[in-house]
Design an enzyme around this catalytic site. Structure first.
Site, PDB file in Angstrom:
ATOM      1  N   ASN A 134      11.430   6.880   4.048  1.00 24.11           N
ATOM      2  CA  ASN A 134      10.698   8.040   3.540  1.00 24.11           C
ATOM      3  C   ASN A 134       9.463   8.355   4.383  1.00 24.11           C
ATOM      4  O   ASN A 134       8.656   7.465   4.659  1.00 24.11           O
ATOM      5  CB  ASN A 134      10.253   7.780   2.098  1.00 24.11           C
ATOM      6  CG  ASN A 134      11.392   7.853   1.101  1.00 24.11           C
ATOM      7  OD1 ASN A 134      12.560   7.877   1.475  1.00 24.11           O
ATOM      8  ND2 ASN A 134      11.053   7.897  -0.171  1.00 24.11           N
ATOM      9  N   VAL A 135       9.314   9.629   4.733  1.00 24.79           N
ATOM     10  CA  VAL A 135       8.192  10.086   5.555  1.00 24.79           C
ATOM     11  C   VAL A 135       7.571  11.316   4.891  1.00 24.79           C
ATOM     12  O   VAL A 135       8.276  12.290   4.607  1.00 24.79           O
ATOM     13  CB  VAL A 135       8.652  10.457   6.982  1.00 24.79           C
ATOM     14  CG1 VAL A 135       7.481  10.947   7.810  1.00 24.79           C
ATOM     15  CG2 VAL A 135       9.326   9.261   7.651  1.00 24.79           C
ATOM     16  N   THR A 141       3.355  11.812   4.705  1.00 26.84           N
ATOM     17  CA  THR A 141       2.009  12.059   5.222  1.00 26.84           C
ATOM     18  C   THR A 141       2.007  12.441   6.698  1.00 26.84           C
ATOM     19  O   THR A 141       1.179  13.258   7.140  1.00 26.84           O
ATOM     20  CB  THR A 141       1.126  10.824   4.995  1.00 26.84           C
ATOM     21  OG1 THR A 141       1.076  10.545   3.595  1.00 26.84           O
ATOM     22  CG2 THR A 141      -0.287  11.049   5.504  1.00 26.84           C
ATOM     23  N   GLU A 174      12.251   1.867  -7.989  1.00 27.02           N
ATOM     24  CA  GLU A 174      11.291   1.069  -7.221  1.00 27.02           C
ATOM     25  C   GLU A 174      10.948  -0.209  -7.975  1.00 27.02           C
ATOM     26  O   GLU A 174      10.730  -0.194  -9.193  1.00 27.02           O
ATOM     27  CB  GLU A 174      10.011   1.870  -6.959  1.00 27.02           C
ATOM     28  CG  GLU A 174       8.962   1.102  -6.143  1.00 27.02           C
ATOM     29  CD  GLU A 174       7.718   1.944  -5.861  1.00 27.02           C
ATOM     30  OE1 GLU A 174       6.614   1.376  -5.920  1.00 27.02           O
ATOM     31  OE2 GLU A 174       7.855   3.146  -5.576  1.00 27.02           O
ATOM     32  N   SER A 192       8.714  15.942  -4.410  1.00 27.18           N
ATOM     33  CA  SER A 192       8.168  14.990  -5.378  1.00 27.18           C
ATOM     34  C   SER A 192       7.735  15.690  -6.657  1.00 27.18           C
ATOM     35  O   SER A 192       7.559  16.917  -6.699  1.00 27.18           O
ATOM     36  CB  SER A 192       6.971  14.250  -4.778  1.00 27.18           C
ATOM     37  OG  SER A 192       5.864  15.141  -4.660  1.00 27.18           O
ATOM     38  N   HIS A 228       9.349   3.152   1.448  1.00 30.61           N
ATOM     39  CA  HIS A 228       8.380   4.213   1.182  1.00 30.61           C
ATOM     40  C   HIS A 228       7.144   3.987   2.044  1.00 30.61           C
ATOM     41  O   HIS A 228       6.877   2.887   2.497  1.00 30.61           O
ATOM     42  CB  HIS A 228       7.990   4.204  -0.298  1.00 30.61           C
ATOM     43  CG  HIS A 228       9.032   4.766  -1.209  1.00 30.61           C
ATOM     44  ND1 HIS A 228       8.739   5.574  -2.277  1.00 30.61           N
ATOM     45  CD2 HIS A 228      10.382   4.642  -1.209  1.00 30.61           C
ATOM     46  CE1 HIS A 228       9.850   5.921  -2.904  1.00 30.61           C
ATOM     47  NE2 HIS A 228      10.859   5.356  -2.269  1.00 30.61           N
ATOM     48  N   GLY A 229       6.376   5.050   2.267  1.00 31.19           N
ATOM     49  CA  GLY A 229       5.146   4.924   3.046  1.00 31.19           C
ATOM     50  C   GLY A 229       5.384   4.717   4.521  1.00 31.19           C
ATOM     51  O   GLY A 229       4.559   4.098   5.216  1.00 31.19           O
ATOM     52  N   ASP A 245      11.848  13.325  -5.794  1.00 26.87           N
ATOM     53  CA  ASP A 245      11.185  12.062  -5.469  1.00 26.87           C
ATOM     54  C   ASP A 245      10.081  11.697  -6.462  1.00 26.87           C
ATOM     55  O   ASP A 245       9.377  12.559  -6.984  1.00 26.87           O
ATOM     56  CB  ASP A 245      10.577  12.191  -4.064  1.00 26.87           C
ATOM     57  CG  ASP A 245      10.220  10.855  -3.446  1.00 26.87           C
ATOM     58  OD1 ASP A 245      10.960   9.883  -3.675  1.00 26.87           O
ATOM     59  OD2 ASP A 245       9.212  10.784  -2.727  1.00 26.87           O
ATOM     60  N   HIS A 246       9.935  10.411  -6.700  1.00 28.77           N
ATOM     61  CA  HIS A 246       8.859   9.850  -7.535  1.00 28.77           C
ATOM     62  C   HIS A 246       8.726  10.573  -8.874  1.00 28.77           C
ATOM     63  O   HIS A 246       7.655  11.051  -9.241  1.00 28.77           O
ATOM     64  CB  HIS A 246       7.528   9.865  -6.777  1.00 28.77           C
ATOM     65  CG  HIS A 246       7.384   8.735  -5.806  1.00 28.77           C
ATOM     66  ND1 HIS A 246       7.301   7.419  -6.202  1.00 28.77           N
ATOM     67  CD2 HIS A 246       7.329   8.735  -4.451  1.00 28.77           C
ATOM     68  CE1 HIS A 246       7.202   6.646  -5.140  1.00 28.77           C
ATOM     69  NE2 HIS A 246       7.239   7.418  -4.061  1.00 28.77           N
TER      70      HIS A 246
END
Length: 282
Positions: free
Chosen positions: A233-234, A236, A136, A50, A211-212, A84-85
Protein backbone atom coordinates in the site's frame (compact mmCIF):
# COMPACT_ATOMS: atom_id res chain seq x y z
CA UNK A 1 -10.72 -2.17 -19.91
CA UNK A 2 -13.30 -3.57 -17.48
CA UNK A 3 -12.50 -3.39 -13.79
CA UNK A 4 -10.58 -6.39 -12.46
CA UNK A 5 -11.27 -7.73 -8.97
CA UNK A 6 -8.64 -7.14 -6.30
CA UNK A 7 -8.76 -10.81 -5.37
CA UNK A 8 -7.77 -11.78 -8.91
CA UNK A 9 -4.89 -9.32 -8.98
CA UNK A 10 -3.59 -10.41 -5.57
CA UNK A 11 -3.86 -14.10 -6.46
CA UNK A 12 -1.97 -13.57 -9.72
CA UNK A 13 0.79 -11.62 -7.95
CA UNK A 14 1.11 -14.21 -5.19
CA UNK A 15 1.25 -17.05 -7.72
CA UNK A 16 4.00 -15.26 -9.67
CA UNK A 17 5.99 -14.37 -6.54
CA UNK A 18 5.72 -10.64 -7.16
CA UNK A 19 4.10 -7.70 -5.44
CA UNK A 20 0.94 -5.79 -6.27
CA UNK A 21 0.87 -2.05 -5.58
CA UNK A 22 -2.25 -0.39 -4.15
CA UNK A 23 -2.45 3.41 -4.27
CA UNK A 24 -4.68 5.64 -2.17
CA UNK A 25 -7.00 7.88 -4.18
CA UNK A 26 -8.30 11.16 -2.75
CA UNK A 27 -9.05 13.29 -5.81
CA UNK A 28 -9.80 12.67 -9.47
CA UNK A 29 -6.19 13.62 -10.19
CA UNK A 30 -5.01 10.79 -7.93
CA UNK A 31 -7.04 8.26 -9.90
CA UNK A 32 -5.82 9.63 -13.22
CA UNK A 33 -2.23 9.51 -11.99
CA UNK A 34 -2.53 5.87 -10.87
CA UNK A 35 -3.96 4.88 -14.24
CA UNK A 36 -1.29 6.81 -16.14
CA UNK A 37 1.52 5.39 -14.00
CA UNK A 38 0.20 1.84 -14.39
CA UNK A 39 0.00 2.26 -18.16
CA UNK A 40 3.54 3.64 -18.24
CA UNK A 41 4.84 0.72 -16.17
CA UNK A 42 2.75 -1.88 -17.98
CA UNK A 43 1.56 -3.23 -14.64
CA UNK A 44 -1.70 -3.82 -12.77
CA UNK A 45 -2.58 -1.73 -9.74
CA UNK A 46 -5.25 -1.19 -7.12
CA UNK A 47 -7.04 2.14 -6.68
CA UNK A 48 -8.03 2.30 -3.04
CA UNK A 49 -10.31 4.82 -1.39
CA UNK A 50 -10.13 5.08 2.39
CA UNK A 51 -12.93 5.83 4.81
CA UNK A 52 -11.15 9.13 5.52
CA UNK A 53 -11.23 9.99 1.80
CA UNK A 54 -14.96 9.25 1.75
CA UNK A 55 -15.41 11.60 4.72
CA UNK A 56 -13.41 14.27 2.85
CA UNK A 57 -15.98 14.04 0.06
CA UNK A 58 -18.85 14.65 2.45
CA UNK A 59 -19.44 10.99 3.21
CA UNK A 60 -20.63 10.32 -0.36
CA UNK A 61 -18.88 7.09 -1.29
CA UNK A 62 -20.75 6.79 -4.61
CA UNK A 63 -19.43 10.04 -6.14
CA UNK A 64 -15.71 9.55 -5.55
CA UNK A 65 -15.96 5.85 -6.41
CA UNK A 66 -17.81 6.51 -9.66
CA UNK A 67 -15.08 8.93 -10.72
CA UNK A 68 -12.29 6.48 -9.89
CA UNK A 69 -14.15 3.63 -11.61
CA UNK A 70 -14.64 5.70 -14.77
CA UNK A 71 -10.91 6.45 -14.90
CA UNK A 72 -10.06 2.78 -14.34
CA UNK A 73 -12.41 1.56 -17.06
CA UNK A 74 -10.93 4.02 -19.55
CA UNK A 75 -7.41 2.77 -18.83
CA UNK A 76 -5.55 0.06 -20.72
CA UNK A 77 -4.02 -1.17 -17.43
CA UNK A 78 -5.67 -3.86 -15.26
CA UNK A 79 -7.06 -1.89 -12.31
CA UNK A 80 -9.30 -2.73 -9.36
CA UNK A 81 -11.22 -0.71 -6.77
CA UNK A 82 -10.60 -1.29 -3.06
CA UNK A 83 -12.24 0.35 -0.03
CA UNK A 84 -9.50 0.93 2.54
CA UNK A 85 -9.36 1.17 6.35
CA UNK A 86 -13.09 0.84 6.90
CA UNK A 87 -14.21 0.98 10.52
CA UNK A 88 -17.87 1.79 9.85
CA UNK A 89 -20.10 -1.22 9.29
CA UNK A 90 -22.45 1.04 7.34
CA UNK A 91 -19.68 1.94 4.89
CA UNK A 92 -18.70 -1.73 4.62
CA UNK A 93 -22.26 -2.55 3.63
CA UNK A 94 -22.20 0.21 1.00
CA UNK A 95 -19.18 -1.36 -0.74
CA UNK A 96 -21.13 -3.75 -2.93
CA UNK A 97 -23.51 -1.13 -4.32
CA UNK A 98 -20.63 1.29 -4.86
CA UNK A 99 -18.78 -1.22 -7.06
CA UNK A 100 -15.86 -2.26 -4.87
CA UNK A 101 -14.56 -5.80 -5.24
CA UNK A 102 -12.65 -5.66 -1.95
CA UNK A 103 -12.60 -3.99 1.46
CA UNK A 104 -9.96 -3.62 4.16
CA UNK A 105 -12.05 -3.87 7.35
CA UNK A 106 -10.01 -2.34 10.15
CA UNK A 107 -10.82 -3.54 13.65
CA UNK A 108 -7.16 -3.40 14.72
CA UNK A 109 -7.80 -0.85 17.47
CA UNK A 110 -10.05 -3.31 19.28
CA UNK A 111 -8.93 -5.91 21.77
CA UNK A 112 -7.98 -9.20 20.09
CA UNK A 113 -11.24 -11.03 20.85
CA UNK A 114 -13.33 -8.06 19.71
CA UNK A 115 -11.22 -7.70 16.58
CA UNK A 116 -11.82 -11.36 15.75
CA UNK A 117 -15.57 -11.09 16.31
CA UNK A 118 -16.03 -7.89 14.29
CA UNK A 119 -13.80 -9.09 11.47
CA UNK A 120 -15.45 -12.51 11.25
CA UNK A 121 -18.82 -10.79 10.90
CA UNK A 122 -17.41 -8.50 8.19
CA UNK A 123 -15.97 -11.50 6.33
CA UNK A 124 -19.27 -13.38 6.57
CA UNK A 125 -21.13 -10.42 5.09
CA UNK A 126 -18.44 -9.75 2.49
CA UNK A 127 -18.27 -13.28 1.18
CA UNK A 128 -22.05 -13.44 0.86
CA UNK A 129 -21.79 -10.40 -1.42
CA UNK A 130 -18.69 -11.45 -3.36
CA UNK A 131 -16.40 -9.02 -1.53
CA UNK A 132 -12.76 -9.96 -0.81
CA UNK A 133 -11.84 -8.91 2.74
CA UNK A 134 -8.49 -7.73 4.09
CA UNK A 135 -7.96 -7.14 7.82
CA UNK A 136 -5.16 -5.99 10.11
CA UNK A 137 -3.46 -7.57 13.10
CA UNK A 138 -0.76 -5.69 14.98
CA UNK A 139 -0.30 -1.93 15.13
CA UNK A 140 0.78 -0.11 11.98
CA UNK A 141 1.14 3.40 13.41
CA UNK A 142 0.63 6.82 11.91
CA UNK A 143 -3.03 6.50 10.91
CA UNK A 144 -5.02 9.72 10.67
CA UNK A 145 -5.30 11.26 14.13
CA UNK A 146 -2.72 8.93 15.67
CA UNK A 147 0.81 9.64 16.77
CA UNK A 148 3.48 7.54 15.05
CA UNK A 149 4.31 4.35 16.92
CA UNK A 150 7.74 3.05 17.79
CA UNK A 151 8.01 0.07 15.46
CA UNK A 152 10.22 -1.63 18.06
CA UNK A 153 7.82 -1.19 21.01
CA UNK A 154 6.51 -4.36 22.70
CA UNK A 155 3.22 -5.59 21.26
CA UNK A 156 3.42 -3.50 18.10
CA UNK A 157 4.60 -6.13 15.63
CA UNK A 158 2.38 -8.97 14.49
CA UNK A 159 2.96 -12.33 16.15
CA UNK A 160 3.01 -15.24 13.63
CA UNK A 161 1.16 -17.73 15.85
CA UNK A 162 -1.51 -15.18 16.72
CA UNK A 163 -1.78 -14.24 13.05
CA UNK A 164 -2.38 -17.85 12.04
CA UNK A 165 -5.09 -18.21 14.70
CA UNK A 166 -6.64 -14.90 13.64
CA UNK A 167 -6.87 -15.92 9.98
CA UNK A 168 -8.40 -19.27 10.92
CA UNK A 169 -10.95 -17.64 13.22
CA UNK A 170 -11.99 -14.85 10.85
CA UNK A 171 -11.66 -16.34 7.38
CA UNK A 172 -10.04 -13.19 5.96
CA UNK A 173 -8.68 -13.24 2.42
CA UNK A 174 -5.53 -11.20 3.20
CA UNK A 175 -3.80 -9.91 6.31
CA UNK A 176 -2.10 -6.56 6.88
CA UNK A 177 0.75 -7.04 9.34
CA UNK A 178 2.98 -4.78 11.41
CA UNK A 179 6.63 -5.44 10.49
CA UNK A 180 8.30 -2.05 10.92
CA UNK A 181 6.50 0.36 8.59
CA UNK A 182 4.23 3.24 9.59
CA UNK A 183 1.53 5.27 7.88
CA UNK A 184 2.06 8.90 6.85
CA UNK A 185 5.87 8.80 6.64
CA UNK A 186 7.25 11.53 4.38
CA UNK A 187 10.83 10.20 4.48
CA UNK A 188 11.75 6.72 3.27
CA UNK A 189 13.67 5.58 6.32
CA UNK A 190 11.67 2.61 7.64
CA UNK A 191 13.61 -0.61 8.29
CA UNK A 192 11.49 -3.75 7.98
CA UNK A 193 11.83 -6.95 9.97
CA UNK A 194 12.41 -9.35 7.08
CA UNK A 195 12.87 -12.37 9.32
CA UNK A 196 9.44 -11.68 10.82
CA UNK A 197 7.93 -11.35 7.33
CA UNK A 198 9.34 -14.79 6.52
CA UNK A 199 7.88 -16.31 9.68
CA UNK A 200 4.51 -14.72 8.99
CA UNK A 201 4.59 -16.02 5.43
CA UNK A 202 5.17 -19.55 6.74
CA UNK A 203 2.45 -19.26 9.40
CA UNK A 204 -0.30 -17.47 7.50
CA UNK A 205 -2.09 -19.16 4.56
CA UNK A 206 -3.36 -15.91 2.97
CA UNK A 207 -1.48 -13.08 1.20
CA UNK A 208 0.28 -10.55 3.42
CA UNK A 209 -0.21 -6.80 3.06
CA UNK A 210 2.31 -4.06 3.85
CA UNK A 211 0.75 -0.77 4.94
CA UNK A 212 2.77 2.44 5.21
CA UNK A 213 5.00 1.60 2.27
CA UNK A 214 5.61 5.26 1.37
CA UNK A 215 8.22 5.36 4.13
CA UNK A 216 9.99 2.17 3.04
CA UNK A 217 13.11 2.42 0.81
CA UNK A 218 13.06 0.64 -2.56
CA UNK A 219 15.45 -2.12 -1.57
CA UNK A 220 13.49 -2.80 1.62
CA UNK A 221 10.32 -3.16 -0.46
CA UNK A 222 12.03 -5.56 -2.86
CA UNK A 223 13.27 -7.67 0.04
CA UNK A 224 9.82 -7.62 1.62
CA UNK A 225 8.23 -8.94 -1.56
CA UNK A 226 10.90 -11.63 -1.80
CA UNK A 227 10.23 -12.57 1.82
CA UNK A 228 6.49 -12.94 1.22
CA UNK A 229 4.66 -9.61 1.09
CA UNK A 230 2.15 -9.35 -1.75
CA UNK A 231 -0.09 -6.26 -1.56
CA UNK A 232 1.97 -3.10 -1.03
CA UNK A 233 0.00 0.00 0.00
CA UNK A 234 1.24 3.46 -1.02
CA UNK A 235 -0.48 6.72 -0.13
CA UNK A 236 1.64 9.48 1.38
CA UNK A 237 4.25 9.28 -1.38
CA UNK A 238 1.63 10.38 -3.91
CA UNK A 239 0.57 13.30 -1.72
CA UNK A 240 4.18 14.34 -1.21
CA UNK A 241 4.82 14.34 -4.96
CA UNK A 242 1.58 16.16 -5.71
CA UNK A 243 2.00 18.86 -3.09
CA UNK A 244 5.65 19.42 -3.97
CA UNK A 245 4.88 19.93 -7.66
CA UNK A 246 1.92 22.22 -6.97
CA UNK A 247 3.92 24.28 -4.47
CA UNK A 248 6.83 24.64 -6.91
CA UNK A 249 4.52 25.75 -9.71
CA UNK A 250 2.75 28.35 -7.58
CA UNK A 251 6.01 29.68 -6.19
CA UNK A 252 7.28 30.15 -9.75
CA UNK A 253 3.95 31.49 -11.00
CA UNK A 254 2.34 33.33 -8.07
CA UNK A 255 -0.26 35.13 -10.24
CA UNK A 256 -1.81 31.84 -11.44
CA UNK A 257 -5.49 31.37 -10.60
CA UNK A 258 -6.45 28.62 -13.07
CA UNK A 259 -6.19 25.36 -11.06
CA UNK A 260 -5.53 23.36 -14.22
CA UNK A 261 -2.15 25.06 -14.49
CA UNK A 262 -0.90 23.67 -11.18
CA UNK A 263 -2.97 20.50 -10.92
CA UNK A 264 -1.42 19.17 -14.14
CA UNK A 265 2.18 19.12 -12.84
CA UNK A 266 0.88 17.70 -9.56
CA UNK A 267 -0.87 14.88 -11.40
CA UNK A 268 2.22 14.22 -13.53
CA UNK A 269 4.39 14.02 -10.41
CA UNK A 270 2.04 11.46 -8.89
CA UNK A 271 2.01 9.41 -12.10
CA UNK A 272 5.82 9.29 -12.09
CA UNK A 273 5.74 8.18 -8.46
CA UNK A 274 3.23 5.44 -9.29
CA UNK A 275 5.38 4.18 -12.15
CA UNK A 276 8.45 4.14 -9.89
CA UNK A 277 6.73 2.11 -7.17
CA UNK A 278 5.28 -0.31 -9.73
CA UNK A 279 8.73 -0.90 -11.20
CA UNK A 280 10.13 -1.46 -7.70
CA UNK A 281 7.34 -3.71 -6.47
CA UNK A 282 6.75 -5.76 -9.61
Amino acid sequence: MPLVSTGELVAAAASAGRGLAAFNVITLEHAEAVAAGAEQAGAPAVLQISENAVKFHGGNVLAVTAAAAAVARASSAPLSLHLDHVVSVGLLHAAHEAGFSSVMFDASKLAYADNVKATAEAVHWGHRHGIWIEAELGKVGGKDGEAPLDAHAPGVRTDPQEAAAYVAATGVDALAVAVGSSHAMTERTAALDHALIGRLREAVPVPLVLHGSSGVPDEEIRRAVTAGMVKINVGTALNTAFTGAVRAYLEANPATVDPRKYLAPGRDAMAATVAHFLATIG
